[in-house]
Motif scaffolding. Structure first.
Motif, PDB file in Angstrom:
ATOM      1  N   ASN A 141       0.815  -1.210   0.000  1.00 40.07           N
ATOM      2  CA  ASN A 141       0.000   0.000   0.000  1.00 40.07           C
ATOM      3  C   ASN A 141       0.852   1.264   0.000  1.00 40.07           C
ATOM      4  OD1 ASN A 141      -2.594   0.988  -0.181  1.00 40.07           O
ATOM      5  ND2 ASN A 141      -2.852   1.187   2.012  1.00 40.07           N
ATOM      6  N   ASP A 142       2.074   1.181   0.506  1.00 44.39           N
ATOM      7  CA  ASP A 142       2.965   2.341   0.535  1.00 44.39           C
ATOM      8  C   ASP A 142       3.649   2.599  -0.803  1.00 44.39           C
ATOM      9  OD1 ASP A 142       2.342   2.866   3.148  1.00 44.39           O
ATOM     10  OD2 ASP A 142       4.139   1.914   3.970  1.00 44.39           O
ATOM     11  N   ALA A 143       3.589   1.637  -1.715  1.00 46.64           N
ATOM     12  CA  ALA A 143       4.197   1.828  -3.034  1.00 46.64           C
ATOM     13  C   ALA A 143       3.338   2.828  -3.803  1.00 46.64           C
ATOM     14  CB  ALA A 143       4.282   0.505  -3.781  1.00 46.64           C
ATOM     15  N   VAL A 144       3.932   3.923  -4.173  1.00 44.67           N
ATOM     16  CA  VAL A 144       3.159   5.032  -4.738  1.00 44.67           C
ATOM     17  C   VAL A 144       2.533   4.718  -6.089  1.00 44.67           C
ATOM     18  CG1 VAL A 144       4.406   6.800  -3.482  1.00 44.67           C
ATOM     19  CG2 VAL A 144       5.242   6.067  -5.711  1.00 44.67           C
ATOM     20  N   VAL A 145       3.013   3.712  -6.795  1.00 45.74           N
ATOM     21  CA  VAL A 145       2.495   3.446  -8.132  1.00 45.74           C
ATOM     22  C   VAL A 145       1.318   2.474  -8.150  1.00 45.74           C
ATOM     23  CG1 VAL A 145       4.649   3.989  -9.294  1.00 45.74           C
ATOM     24  CG2 VAL A 145       4.216   1.667  -8.522  1.00 45.74           C
ATOM     25  N   LEU A 146       0.961   1.889  -7.017  1.00 51.57           N
ATOM     26  CA  LEU A 146      -0.147   0.938  -6.999  1.00 51.57           C
ATOM     27  C   LEU A 146      -1.476   1.672  -6.849  1.00 51.57           C
ATOM     28  CD1 LEU A 146       1.245  -1.911  -4.716  1.00 51.57           C
ATOM     29  CD2 LEU A 146       1.318  -1.725  -7.203  1.00 51.57           C
ATOM     30  N   GLU A 147      -2.434   1.277  -7.653  1.00 54.40           N
ATOM     31  CA  GLU A 147      -3.760   1.890  -7.565  1.00 54.40           C
ATOM     32  C   GLU A 147      -4.643   1.194  -6.542  1.00 54.40           C
ATOM     33  OE1 GLU A 147      -5.621   2.410 -11.351  1.00 54.40           O
ATOM     34  OE2 GLU A 147      -3.784   3.177 -12.244  1.00 54.40           O
ATOM     35  N   ALA A 148      -4.420  -0.093  -6.331  1.00 55.67           N
ATOM     36  CA  ALA A 148      -5.249  -0.847  -5.392  1.00 55.67           C
ATOM     37  C   ALA A 148      -4.484  -2.069  -4.912  1.00 55.67           C
ATOM     38  CB  ALA A 148      -6.552  -1.286  -6.061  1.00 55.67           C
ATOM     39  N   VAL A 149      -4.862  -2.544  -3.748  1.00 57.53           N
ATOM     40  CA  VAL A 149      -4.329  -3.790  -3.205  1.00 57.53           C
ATOM     41  C   VAL A 149      -5.526  -4.682  -2.895  1.00 57.53           C
ATOM     42  CG1 VAL A 149      -3.090  -4.874  -1.287  1.00 57.53           C
ATOM     43  CG2 VAL A 149      -2.268  -2.699  -2.231  1.00 57.53           C
ATOM     44  N   PHE A 150      -5.499  -5.892  -3.430  1.00 63.91           N
ATOM     45  CA  PHE A 150      -6.545  -6.869  -3.164  1.00 63.91           C
ATOM     46  C   PHE A 150      -5.939  -7.997  -2.347  1.00 63.91           C
ATOM     47  CE2 PHE A 150      -7.624  -4.849  -7.181  1.00 63.91           C
ATOM     48  CZ  PHE A 150      -8.936  -4.453  -6.948  1.00 63.91           C
TER      49      PHE A 150
ATOM     50  N   ASN B 187      -9.717  -2.455   8.539  1.00 62.17           N
ATOM     51  CA  ASN B 187      -9.853  -1.657   7.323  1.00 62.17           C
ATOM     52  C   ASN B 187      -8.561  -0.906   7.054  1.00 62.17           C
ATOM     53  OD1 ASN B 187     -12.530  -2.377   6.838  1.00 62.17           O
ATOM     54  ND2 ASN B 187     -13.280  -0.811   8.242  1.00 62.17           N
ATOM     55  N   VAL B 188      -8.085  -1.007   5.822  1.00 64.89           N
ATOM     56  CA  VAL B 188      -6.848  -0.340   5.425  1.00 64.89           C
ATOM     57  C   VAL B 188      -7.132   0.430   4.144  1.00 64.89           C
ATOM     58  CG1 VAL B 188      -4.427  -0.649   4.804  1.00 64.89           C
ATOM     59  CG2 VAL B 188      -5.496  -2.232   6.416  1.00 64.89           C
ATOM     60  N   ARG B 189      -6.686   1.672   4.102  1.00 61.90           N
ATOM     61  CA  ARG B 189      -6.884   2.529   2.930  1.00 61.90           C
ATOM     62  C   ARG B 189      -6.372   1.838   1.668  1.00 61.90           C
ATOM     63  NH1 ARG B 189      -2.952   5.218   0.506  1.00 61.90           N
ATOM     64  NH2 ARG B 189      -1.536   4.940   2.256  1.00 61.90           N
ATOM     65  N   GLY B 190      -7.192   1.813   0.621  1.00 60.91           N
ATOM     66  CA  GLY B 190      -6.786   1.278  -0.671  1.00 60.91           C
ATOM     67  C   GLY B 190      -6.750  -0.230  -0.766  1.00 60.91           C
TER      68      GLY B 190
ATOM     69  N   GLU C 119      -8.080  -3.096 -16.663  1.00 62.03           N
ATOM     70  CA  GLU C 119      -7.962  -2.810 -18.090  1.00 62.03           C
ATOM     71  C   GLU C 119      -6.912  -3.746 -18.682  1.00 62.03           C
ATOM     72  OE1 GLU C 119      -9.872  -0.578 -19.627  1.00 62.03           O
ATOM     73  OE2 GLU C 119     -10.841  -0.037 -17.736  1.00 62.03           O
ATOM     74  N   ALA C 120      -6.943  -3.930 -19.985  1.00 59.35           N
ATOM     75  CA  ALA C 120      -6.014  -4.847 -20.650  1.00 59.35           C
ATOM     76  C   ALA C 120      -4.556  -4.470 -20.408  1.00 59.35           C
ATOM     77  CB  ALA C 120      -6.307  -4.897 -22.144  1.00 59.35           C
ATOM     78  N   GLU C 121      -4.256  -3.188 -20.269  1.00 58.87           N
ATOM     79  CA  GLU C 121      -2.865  -2.753 -20.081  1.00 58.87           C
ATOM     80  C   GLU C 121      -2.454  -2.673 -18.611  1.00 58.87           C
ATOM     81  OE1 GLU C 121      -5.555   0.741 -20.221  1.00 58.87           O
ATOM     82  OE2 GLU C 121      -5.243  -0.901 -21.597  1.00 58.87           O
ATOM     83  N   ASP C 122      -3.339  -2.990 -17.683  1.00 56.48           N
ATOM     84  CA  ASP C 122      -3.008  -2.955 -16.256  1.00 56.48           C
ATOM     85  C   ASP C 122      -2.061  -4.089 -15.892  1.00 56.48           C
ATOM     86  OD1 ASP C 122      -4.592  -0.754 -15.805  1.00 56.48           O
ATOM     87  OD2 ASP C 122      -6.284  -1.894 -15.006  1.00 56.48           O
ATOM     88  N   TRP C 123      -1.200  -3.817 -14.922  1.00 57.31           N
ATOM     89  CA  TRP C 123      -0.308  -4.823 -14.365  1.00 57.31           C
ATOM     90  C   TRP C 123      -0.910  -5.340 -13.064  1.00 57.31           C
ATOM     91  CZ3 TRP C 123       4.292  -6.807 -16.105  1.00 57.31           C
ATOM     92  CH2 TRP C 123       4.832  -6.211 -17.240  1.00 57.31           C
ATOM     93  N   VAL C 124      -0.698  -6.612 -12.797  1.00 57.98           N
ATOM     94  CA  VAL C 124      -1.132  -7.220 -11.543  1.00 57.98           C
ATOM     95  C   VAL C 124       0.091  -7.858 -10.897  1.00 57.98           C
ATOM     96  CG1 VAL C 124      -2.559  -9.015 -10.493  1.00 57.98           C
ATOM     97  CG2 VAL C 124      -3.455  -7.675 -12.414  1.00 57.98           C
ATOM     98  N   LEU C 125       0.321  -7.542  -9.629  1.00 59.26           N
ATOM     99  CA  LEU C 125       1.396  -8.172  -8.863  1.00 59.26           C
ATOM    100  C   LEU C 125       0.789  -9.249  -7.983  1.00 59.26           C
ATOM    101  CD1 LEU C 125       3.330  -5.029  -7.591  1.00 59.26           C
ATOM    102  CD2 LEU C 125       3.874  -6.458  -9.561  1.00 59.26           C
TER     103      LEU C 125
END
Length: 143
Positions: free
Chosen positions: A17-26, A42-45, A72-78
């Motif tokens: 969650n602290d990585a500035v480039v991530l839009e969401a964490v699942f 509950n944790v932000r994001g 989206e098709a161009e999204d990255w998933v870690l």
């Protein structure tokens, strides 16, 4: 299991969650999990997905299916194992930067330092030889 006052899962979530480039964490959890809310809260994001499977591979597949409708098709998933809570933001952001223009993805890895043995087949399970570690790496997460 606590580590320095936080659960392993919470430490992993905080690093991601602290990585500035991530839009969401699942977080993929077992259906019916009761401990997540108590130990992480509950944790932000961060969004909990109660779709885990019997194996890691099945949980990854179920999680990707669950978020697929939003990606989206161009999204990255870690994909990151929460039992590896020592990932740091600098390493994570370096991975993402290195993969910025990579078409197929990547992973973190460290050179293999353990002694690698070849065993005989059959019931004996005796070491036959020591294998070279040259060019061998241990994959880590995220991938």
């Amino acid at each position: 299991m606590p580590l320095a006052g936080s659960s392993l899962l919470r430490r992993s979530i905080d690093a991601l969650n602290d990585a500035v480039v991530l839009e969401a964490v699942f977080v993929v959890l077992a259906p019916g999990d009761k401990l997540y809310a108590e130990r992480v809260g509950n944790v932000r994001g961060v969004e909990a997905l109660y779709c885990g499977g019997a194996t890691r591979a099945e949980s990854v597949k179920n999680g990707l299916t669950a978020i697929g409708r939003r990606a989206e098709a161009e999204d990255w998933v870690l994909v990151h194992d929460a039992v590896r809570p020592c990932i740091d933001v600098t390493t994570l952001n370096r991975l993402l930067h290195e993969l910025e223009n990579e078409p197929v993805g990547g992973l973190l890895a460290v050179p293999l330092v353990d002694t690698l043995k070849r065993a005989e087949t059959g019931a004996g399970l005796r070491a036959l030889s020591t294998e070279s570690r040259d060019g061998l790496w241990c994959a880590q997460t995220p991938q």
